[in-house]
Scaffold this motif. Sequence first.
Motif, mmCIF file in Angstrom:
data_model
loop_
_atom_site.group_PDB
_atom_site.id
_atom_site.type_symbol
_atom_site.label_atom_id
_atom_site.label_comp_id
_atom_site.label_asym_id
_atom_site.label_seq_id
_atom_site.Cartn_x
_atom_site.Cartn_y
_atom_site.Cartn_z
ATOM 1 N N ASN A 80 6.316 -10.219 -60.813
ATOM 2 C CA ASN A 80 6.278 -11.653 -61.108
ATOM 3 C C ASN A 80 7.659 -12.311 -61.000
ATOM 4 O O ASN A 80 7.756 -13.514 -60.866
ATOM 5 C CB ASN A 80 5.674 -11.899 -62.486
ATOM 6 C CG ASN A 80 6.515 -11.298 -63.595
ATOM 7 O OD1 ASN A 80 7.165 -10.268 -63.415
ATOM 8 N ND2 ASN A 80 6.493 -11.925 -64.746
ATOM 9 N N LYS A 81 8.720 -11.545 -61.010
ATOM 10 C CA LYS A 81 10.068 -12.097 -60.901
ATOM 11 C C LYS A 81 10.327 -12.685 -59.509
ATOM 12 O O LYS A 81 11.274 -13.420 -59.310
ATOM 13 C CB LYS A 81 11.112 -11.032 -61.230
ATOM 14 C CG LYS A 81 11.060 -10.570 -62.681
ATOM 15 C CD LYS A 81 12.088 -9.512 -62.956
ATOM 16 C CE LYS A 81 11.989 -8.980 -64.353
ATOM 17 N NZ LYS A 81 12.422 -9.876 -65.402
ATOM 18 N N LEU A 82 9.468 -12.347 -58.549
ATOM 19 C CA LEU A 82 9.616 -12.858 -57.182
ATOM 20 C C LEU A 82 8.482 -13.802 -56.811
ATOM 21 O O LEU A 82 8.319 -14.167 -55.640
ATOM 22 C CB LEU A 82 9.665 -11.682 -56.196
ATOM 23 C CG LEU A 82 10.838 -10.727 -56.395
ATOM 24 C CD1 LEU A 82 10.658 -9.478 -55.558
ATOM 25 C CD2 LEU A 82 12.152 -11.397 -56.077
ATOM 26 N N ASN A 93 19.805 2.232 -52.746
ATOM 27 C CA ASN A 93 20.068 2.312 -54.183
ATOM 28 C C ASN A 93 18.909 3.049 -54.857
ATOM 29 O O ASN A 93 17.810 2.527 -54.945
ATOM 30 C CB ASN A 93 20.219 0.905 -54.766
ATOM 31 C CG ASN A 93 20.536 0.916 -56.241
ATOM 32 O OD1 ASN A 93 20.419 1.917 -56.918
ATOM 33 N ND2 ASN A 93 20.942 -0.237 -56.749
ATOM 34 N N ASP A 94 19.172 4.242 -55.324
ATOM 35 C CA ASP A 94 18.146 5.016 -56.031
ATOM 36 C C ASP A 94 17.719 4.358 -57.335
ATOM 37 O O ASP A 94 16.659 4.672 -57.865
ATOM 38 C CB ASP A 94 18.665 6.422 -56.353
ATOM 39 C CG ASP A 94 18.653 7.349 -55.159
ATOM 40 O OD1 ASP A 94 17.958 7.040 -54.170
ATOM 41 O OD2 ASP A 94 19.332 8.394 -55.207
ATOM 42 N N HIS A 95 18.521 3.474 -57.858
ATOM 43 C CA HIS A 95 18.271 2.898 -59.183
ATOM 44 C C HIS A 95 17.891 1.422 -59.140
ATOM 45 O O HIS A 95 17.992 0.715 -60.133
ATOM 46 C CB HIS A 95 19.505 3.106 -60.069
ATOM 47 C CG HIS A 95 19.907 4.539 -60.142
ATOM 48 N ND1 HIS A 95 19.222 5.465 -60.888
ATOM 49 C CD2 HIS A 95 20.903 5.212 -59.525
ATOM 50 C CE1 HIS A 95 19.779 6.646 -60.744
ATOM 51 N NE2 HIS A 95 20.803 6.522 -59.924
ATOM 52 N N ILE A 100 16.562 -3.924 -62.069
ATOM 53 C CA ILE A 100 15.678 -4.926 -61.472
ATOM 54 C C ILE A 100 16.293 -6.329 -61.451
ATOM 55 O O ILE A 100 16.094 -7.070 -60.493
ATOM 56 C CB ILE A 100 14.279 -4.927 -62.139
ATOM 57 C CG1 ILE A 100 13.267 -5.707 -61.290
ATOM 58 C CG2 ILE A 100 14.349 -5.443 -63.562
ATOM 59 C CD1 ILE A 100 12.971 -5.118 -59.956
ATOM 60 N N GLU A 101 17.046 -6.696 -62.454
ATOM 61 C CA GLU A 101 17.659 -8.034 -62.459
ATOM 62 C C GLU A 101 18.632 -8.187 -61.295
ATOM 63 O O GLU A 101 18.631 -9.203 -60.602
ATOM 64 C CB GLU A 101 18.351 -8.312 -63.795
ATOM 65 C CG GLU A 101 17.410 -8.335 -64.999
ATOM 66 C CD GLU A 101 16.279 -9.356 -64.896
ATOM 67 O OE1 GLU A 101 16.474 -10.427 -64.278
ATOM 68 O OE2 GLU A 101 15.189 -9.069 -65.428
ATOM 69 N N LYS A 102 19.440 -7.180 -61.068
ATOM 70 C CA LYS A 102 20.392 -7.198 -59.950
ATOM 71 C C LYS A 102 19.635 -7.183 -58.612
ATOM 72 O O LYS A 102 20.009 -7.880 -57.665
ATOM 73 C CB LYS A 102 21.320 -5.983 -60.050
ATOM 74 C CG LYS A 102 22.363 -5.899 -58.978
ATOM 75 C CD LYS A 102 23.254 -4.681 -59.176
ATOM 76 C CE LYS A 102 24.236 -4.547 -58.040
ATOM 77 N NZ LYS A 102 25.074 -3.357 -58.171
ATOM 78 N N THR A 103 18.568 -6.403 -58.539
ATOM 79 C CA THR A 103 17.748 -6.325 -57.338
ATOM 80 C C THR A 103 17.141 -7.684 -57.009
ATOM 81 O O THR A 103 17.220 -8.159 -55.870
ATOM 82 C CB THR A 103 16.631 -5.272 -57.517
ATOM 83 O OG1 THR A 103 17.231 -3.992 -57.754
ATOM 84 C CG2 THR A 103 15.727 -5.203 -56.307
ATOM 85 N N GLU A 157 19.093 -14.213 -53.316
ATOM 86 C CA GLU A 157 20.294 -14.676 -52.609
ATOM 87 C C GLU A 157 20.075 -14.611 -51.097
ATOM 88 O O GLU A 157 20.353 -15.573 -50.367
ATOM 89 C CB GLU A 157 21.483 -13.791 -53.004
ATOM 90 C CG GLU A 157 22.759 -14.054 -52.249
ATOM 91 C CD GLU A 157 23.819 -13.018 -52.585
ATOM 92 O OE1 GLU A 157 24.511 -12.582 -51.636
ATOM 93 O OE2 GLU A 157 23.953 -12.633 -53.763
ATOM 94 N N GLU A 158 19.566 -13.495 -50.603
ATOM 95 C CA GLU A 158 19.333 -13.339 -49.168
ATOM 96 C C GLU A 158 18.201 -14.251 -48.687
ATOM 97 O O GLU A 158 18.275 -14.823 -47.603
ATOM 98 C CB GLU A 158 19.028 -11.881 -48.828
ATOM 99 C CG GLU A 158 20.181 -10.938 -49.082
ATOM 100 C CD GLU A 158 21.385 -11.194 -48.186
ATOM 101 O OE1 GLU A 158 21.231 -11.765 -47.077
ATOM 102 O OE2 GLU A 158 22.510 -10.815 -48.587
#
Length: 104
Positions: A6-8, A82-84, A89-92, A98-99
């Motif tokens: 839902n964050k996207l 990125n394995d993590h 998730i916030e950084k992801t 951004e992109e």
Amino acid sequence: MHKNINKLDKMDIEMFVISSDTPEELLSLHNKLEETFGYSLSFISDPKFKLIGKMGMKKDGVAYRGYGMIDKEGNVIFNTKNDHWGEQIEKTVEKIKEEYNKLK
């Protein structure tokens, strides 16, 4: 990812999980996710690493864990190994947004 999808929501994107696993293995995972969350992202089986390679996510016969974006013409916009990514998730989500906003 499924519990954070839902964050996207506000982005006009299609999401897929790309894996070198067989279609049968991915169907089993899809069904388990659907049972757990009530839905599942679509899976793409890529045992020959064609899309994984195009995304720059292959090394020595294995796929990196991570995420990326392809535009409607099939051009790779970015990839992140990125394995993590799920734990971060916030950084992801921030990187994906951004992109995505650069495409507008």
